[in-house]
Design a protein around this motif. Structure first.
Motif, short mmCIF file in Angstrom:
data_model
loop_
_atom_site.label_atom_id
_atom_site.label_comp_id
_atom_site.label_asym_id
_atom_site.label_seq_id
_atom_site.Cartn_x
_atom_site.Cartn_y
_atom_site.Cartn_z
N ILE A 95 0.81 -1.20 0.00
CA ILE A 95 -0.08 -0.16 0.16
C ILE A 95 0.67 1.20 0.09
CG2 ILE A 95 -1.88 1.26 1.20
CD1 ILE A 95 -2.40 -1.47 2.48
N ARG A 96 0.54 2.19 -0.94
CA ARG A 96 1.16 3.43 -0.97
C ARG A 96 0.32 4.47 -1.10
NH1 ARG A 96 6.82 4.68 -1.74
NH2 ARG A 96 7.18 2.60 -2.43
N LEU A 97 0.33 5.46 -0.43
CA LEU A 97 -0.31 6.92 -0.66
C LEU A 97 0.63 7.86 -0.81
CD1 LEU A 97 -3.26 6.77 2.13
CD2 LEU A 97 -3.48 6.33 -0.23
N ARG A 98 0.46 8.66 -1.99
CA ARG A 98 1.49 9.50 -2.48
C ARG A 98 0.88 11.06 -2.49
NH1 ARG A 98 3.94 5.97 -7.46
NH2 ARG A 98 5.41 4.82 -6.16
N GLY A 99 1.15 11.82 -1.51
CA GLY A 99 0.74 12.91 -1.64
C GLY A 99 -0.81 13.28 -1.78
N ALA A 100 -1.58 12.43 -1.14
CA ALA A 100 -2.82 12.20 -1.15
C ALA A 100 -3.91 13.21 -0.38
CB ALA A 100 -3.41 10.55 -0.84
N THR A 101 -4.69 13.80 -1.19
CA THR A 101 -5.61 14.91 -0.62
C THR A 101 -6.92 14.48 -1.06
OG1 THR A 101 -3.79 16.67 -0.65
CG2 THR A 101 -6.25 17.13 -0.54
N LYS A 102 -7.78 14.68 -0.34
CA LYS A 102 -9.25 14.49 -0.56
C LYS A 102 -10.16 15.63 -0.12
CE LYS A 102 -12.88 12.29 -1.89
NZ LYS A 102 -13.05 12.12 -3.45
N ARG A 103 -10.77 16.07 -0.82
CA ARG A 103 -11.69 17.22 -0.43
C ARG A 103 -13.30 16.71 -0.73
NH1 ARG A 103 -8.12 19.54 -4.05
NH2 ARG A 103 -6.60 20.65 -3.07
N THR B 96 -11.74 19.81 3.33
CA THR B 96 -10.59 19.03 2.97
C THR B 96 -10.50 17.89 4.38
OG1 THR B 96 -9.66 20.47 1.92
CG2 THR B 96 -8.20 18.83 2.56
N ALA B 97 -10.53 16.51 3.89
CA ALA B 97 -10.49 15.71 5.12
C ALA B 97 -9.03 15.26 5.17
CB ALA B 97 -11.45 14.45 4.46
N VAL B 98 -8.05 15.21 4.08
CA VAL B 98 -6.80 14.63 4.42
C VAL B 98 -6.14 15.58 3.45
CG1 VAL B 98 -7.31 12.23 5.13
CG2 VAL B 98 -6.92 12.65 2.66
N HIS B 99 -4.74 15.78 3.67
CA HIS B 99 -3.91 16.80 2.94
C HIS B 99 -2.58 15.92 2.90
CE1 HIS B 99 -2.48 20.35 1.02
NE2 HIS B 99 -1.58 20.38 1.92
N ASP B 100 -2.27 16.17 1.71
CA ASP B 100 -0.71 15.60 1.24
C ASP B 100 -0.45 14.55 1.97
OD1 ASP B 100 1.81 15.68 -0.06
OD2 ASP B 100 2.48 17.13 1.44
N LEU B 101 -1.06 13.51 2.15
CA LEU B 101 -1.02 12.66 2.86
C LEU B 101 -0.04 11.31 2.17
CD1 LEU B 101 -1.69 10.58 5.43
CD2 LEU B 101 -3.82 9.84 4.18
N THR B 102 1.02 10.83 2.86
CA THR B 102 1.87 9.85 2.36
C THR B 102 2.18 8.86 3.24
OG1 THR B 102 3.08 11.77 0.78
CG2 THR B 102 4.30 9.77 1.59
N MET B 103 2.07 7.66 2.81
CA MET B 103 2.31 6.50 3.90
C MET B 103 2.30 5.28 3.13
SD MET B 103 -1.55 5.84 5.52
CE MET B 103 -1.16 4.18 6.05
N GLU C 84 -2.02 10.02 -5.33
CA GLU C 84 -2.47 8.96 -5.68
C GLU C 84 -2.44 7.92 -4.58
OE1 GLU C 84 -0.04 7.12 -8.82
OE2 GLU C 84 1.60 7.57 -7.77
N ALA C 85 -3.22 6.92 -4.71
CA ALA C 85 -3.32 5.64 -3.84
C ALA C 85 -2.86 4.56 -4.78
CB ALA C 85 -4.81 5.40 -3.22
N VAL C 86 -1.97 3.76 -4.35
CA VAL C 86 -1.33 2.75 -5.05
C VAL C 86 -1.64 1.42 -4.34
CG1 VAL C 86 0.68 1.68 -6.43
CG2 VAL C 86 0.07 4.11 -6.59
#
Length: 269
Positions: A7-15, A25-32, A67-69
């Motif tokens: 699982i990889r989240l790269r700079g994920a933002t969700k509005r 904006t629920a999550v911002h620039d989420l990377t994990m 993106e979510a990968v």
């Protein structure tokens, strides 16, 4: 774990569009990242966007940016091999324990006989042997959680997403379910993201704990949990190693909880 994350989240933002017409904006620039066989717990203040993180991984929501990968592929729809255990039980009240657990395999093309055999095996694994013909209203809260766990694990997911699955249980039953989860997950190789408000629960279960900032959430810090496996969750809570990890993570989490509290106070004022 393998070097390449499952699982990889790269700079994920969700509005999201709010009811008033604005944008939330629920999550911002989420990377994990989460590796194969890794158990990651996610903690953070109430309403910060922890559940949205699971939605991005599961494909229930698409990121507004970033993106979510999963398994090396951008998420477009629900990826193969994902199991999702929600806070509320997803058991069907008109079906027996056995038929509830057999539902997933049937949807995936298994014959009725094969689905019921697999379901029966998992009903026994979660400690409900003898309750196959009971209906959900005849079960305790903890027993229904065991059904929900069997429903999820019967499909042998390679990725397990869990959104506060034990939060409604009493303390004793929750501890039993935590031990049960670790027992059933051990050796499967499944990657786990476990969202919880309970820092003790996060440390007892996880290989790594991610602390989220006050919303909109991003990852503030990641803490490895250097506790040996297998674990007895009641015993490790009393160890010096557990308390040391708890103090370290709480110092980081406390700041975000206080920030959320202050925001709420200002809104009320």
């Amino acid at each position: 774990m393998t070097e390449d994350p499952v699982i990889r989240l790269r700079g994920a933002t969700k509005r999201f569009r709010s009811s008033s017409g604005g944008v939330h904006t629920a999550v911002h620039d989420l990377t994990m990242t989460v590796g194969r066989g890794e158990f990651v717990a996610v903690v953070g203040p109430t309403g910060c966007g922890k559940s949205t993180t699971l939605s991005l991984v599961s494909g229930l929501e698409a990121p507004s940016e970033g993106e979510a990968v999963v398994n090396g592929r951008p998420v477009a729809g629900i990826p193969d091999g994902v199991g999702y255990m929600f806070q509320a039980d997803a058991v069907l009240p008109w079906r027996t324990v056995l038929d509830n657990v057999a539902t997933g395999p049937r949807y995936r093309g298994a014959s009725r006989k094969e689905a019921r055999e697999r379901a029966g095996d998992w009903v026994r694994r979660v400690g409900l042997g003898g309750f196959e013909d009971y209906y959900p209203h005849q079960l305790s809260g903890g027993m229904r959680k065991r059904v929900a766990m069997a429903q999820t694990l019967v499909n042998e997911p390679s990725i397990l997403l869990m959104d506060e699955p034990f939060s409604a249980l009493d303390v004793q039953t929750r501890a039993l379910m935590q031990d049960e989860l670790l027992r059933l997950w051990s050796g499967t190789g499944a990657a786990v993201i476990f969202v919880t408000h309970d820092l003790e629960e996060a440390i007892c279960l996880a290989d790594r704990v991610l602390v989220m900032t006050a919303g909109p959430a991003t990852v503030k810090a990641a803490f490895p949990v250097p506790l040996d496996r297998p674990r007895d969750v009641e015993r490790i809570r009393l160890t010096t190693e557990f308390l040391d990890v708890y103090r370290e993570i709480w110092e980081s989490l406390r700041e975000e909880v206080e920030e959320t509290r202050q925001r709420g106070t200002h809104r009320v004022a």
